[in-house]
Design a protein around this motif. Structure first.
Motif, PDB file in Angstrom:
ATOM      1  N   ARG A   1     -30.804 -21.394  31.024  1.00  0.00           N
ATOM      2  CA  ARG A   1     -30.475 -20.186  30.735  1.00  0.00           C
ATOM      3  C   ARG A   1     -31.599 -19.685  29.818  1.00  0.00           C
ATOM      4  NH1 ARG A   1     -25.708 -18.221  32.173  1.00  0.00           N
ATOM      5  NH2 ARG A   1     -24.264 -19.959  33.003  1.00  0.00           N
TER       6      ARG A   1
ATOM      7  N   ILE B   1     -34.844 -18.686  31.653  1.00  0.00           N
ATOM      8  CA  ILE B   1     -34.406 -17.351  32.734  1.00  0.00           C
ATOM      9  C   ILE B   1     -34.609 -16.143  31.655  1.00  0.00           C
ATOM     10  CG2 ILE B   1     -32.907 -16.406  33.902  1.00  0.00           C
ATOM     11  CD1 ILE B   1     -32.011 -19.066  35.152  1.00  0.00           C
TER      12      ILE B   1
ATOM     13  N   GLU C   1     -34.439 -19.569  38.416  1.00  0.00           N
ATOM     14  CA  GLU C   1     -32.886 -19.464  38.892  1.00  0.00           C
ATOM     15  C   GLU C   1     -32.381 -20.297  39.961  1.00  0.00           C
ATOM     16  OE1 GLU C   1     -32.727 -14.575  37.979  1.00  0.00           O
ATOM     17  OE2 GLU C   1     -32.995 -15.310  40.011  1.00  0.00           O
TER      18      GLU C   1
ATOM     19  N   HIS D   1     -31.830 -23.462  38.123  1.00  0.00           N
ATOM     20  CA  HIS D   1     -30.413 -23.622  37.220  1.00  0.00           C
ATOM     21  C   HIS D   1     -29.546 -23.707  38.464  1.00  0.00           C
ATOM     22  CE1 HIS D   1     -27.348 -21.388  35.356  1.00  0.00           C
ATOM     23  NE2 HIS D   1     -27.612 -21.977  34.423  1.00  0.00           N
TER      24      HIS D   1
END
Length: 281
Positions: free
Chosen positions: A21, A24, A119, A122
């Motif tokens: 996170r 990102i 992303e 993730h």
């Protein structure tokens, strides 16, 4: 449940997902910064050229047979000099070997590709390390206080907008009557009356279209309902009186998601015209 969350594997999973996170969020900020850098790098010279063309156009079409006023020359010359300095500084920052810009000579498209890959990593990592449903439901419960704060903040915002509109309507309506009674005939205050009447019309139309009072009521109602269910599950009272935490958490998550879905449906109904709302209802 607490033992499962406190295991080394659980802590490692949390750290890995938090790092994803952070990566990102960092890439999103870098993309925003890079867009501003590219806009300044290429937009400043264009603006300089456009301003010089305007300066020349004023000289040709306005002061062709006379000297341009010194104030105009000073303004255009000073702004052009500052913009040229800014363009030079941005060029040095972009192409120098020791650039202060983190992503100099990097296209926004490349950064967006890195963001898409981050992303995707993730999502794959979260899917591979997905905790049990009971842990996810417990985490969901812990995130809800922030959702309640958001709902109440938006509710206060719409309530303040509604109160501001109502006070503007009161003051404008009273001022129309007062100005009309003070001036006879109302010729000196005709402009004031026109402005007040325009204000009343605009505020009435805006209040009827955006419905801030209804939005504030719905948001506050949803926040109160979610808080009531949080209190019930923490105290172990109905409808969360089951002996197993799994059943209580599952019922809690289902109930709260139903409340949020109803809130979104009410927001959609408020965004539709009156006839469309009746058809939906």
């Amino acid at each position: 449940m607490a033992e499962r969350l406190n295991t080394p594997g659980g802590e490692m999973t949390t750290d890995v997902l938090i790092q994803h996170r952070r990566n990102i969020a960092d890439l999103k900020q870098r993309i925003r910064n890079r867009r501003l850098q590219v806009f300044g790098l290429y937009g400043t010279p264009v603006f300089v050229i456009a301003m010089l063309l305007v300066w020349a156009g004023l000289k040709i079409f306005v002061w062709l047979d006379s000297d341009t006023p010194s104030a105009i020359n000073s303004i255009f010359g000073g702004v052009a000099f500052l913009l040229v300095l800014a363009a030079g500084a941005q060029g040095v920052a972009e192409f120098s070997s020791s650039s202060p810009w983190k992503d100099s000579e990097t296209s926004v498209r490349k950064l967006r590709l890195e963001l898409s890959l981050a992303e995707e990593r993730h999502i794959l990592e979260a899917r591979r390390r997905t905790p049990p449903s009971m842990d996810r439901q417990a985490s969901y419960k812990e995130r809800l206080p922030g959702e309640i704060v958001r709902l109440r903040r938006e509710s206060r915002h719409y309530r303040r907008v509604h109160l501001f509109m109502q006070w503007m309507l009161f003051i404008s309506s009273a001022a129309i009557s007062a100005v009309t009674a003070w001036y006879d005939p109302p010729q000196p205050a005709k402009g004031v009356l026109i402005a007040l009447g325009f204000t009343v019309t605009v505020i009435t139309a805006a209040a009827g279209y955006f419905k801030p009072r209804e939005r504030a009521f719905n948001l506050q109602q949803t926040a109160d309902s979610i808080e009531q269910h949080i209190t019930a599950i923490e105290l172990g009272i109905a409808p969360y009186g089951a002996t197993e935490d799994r059943q209580n958490l599952e019922l809690f998550a289902t109930t709260v998601e139903t409340l949020r879905a109803e809130q979104r449906m009410r927001e959609q109904q408020l965004d539709q015209p009156q006839q469309g709302q009746q058809q939906v209802i």
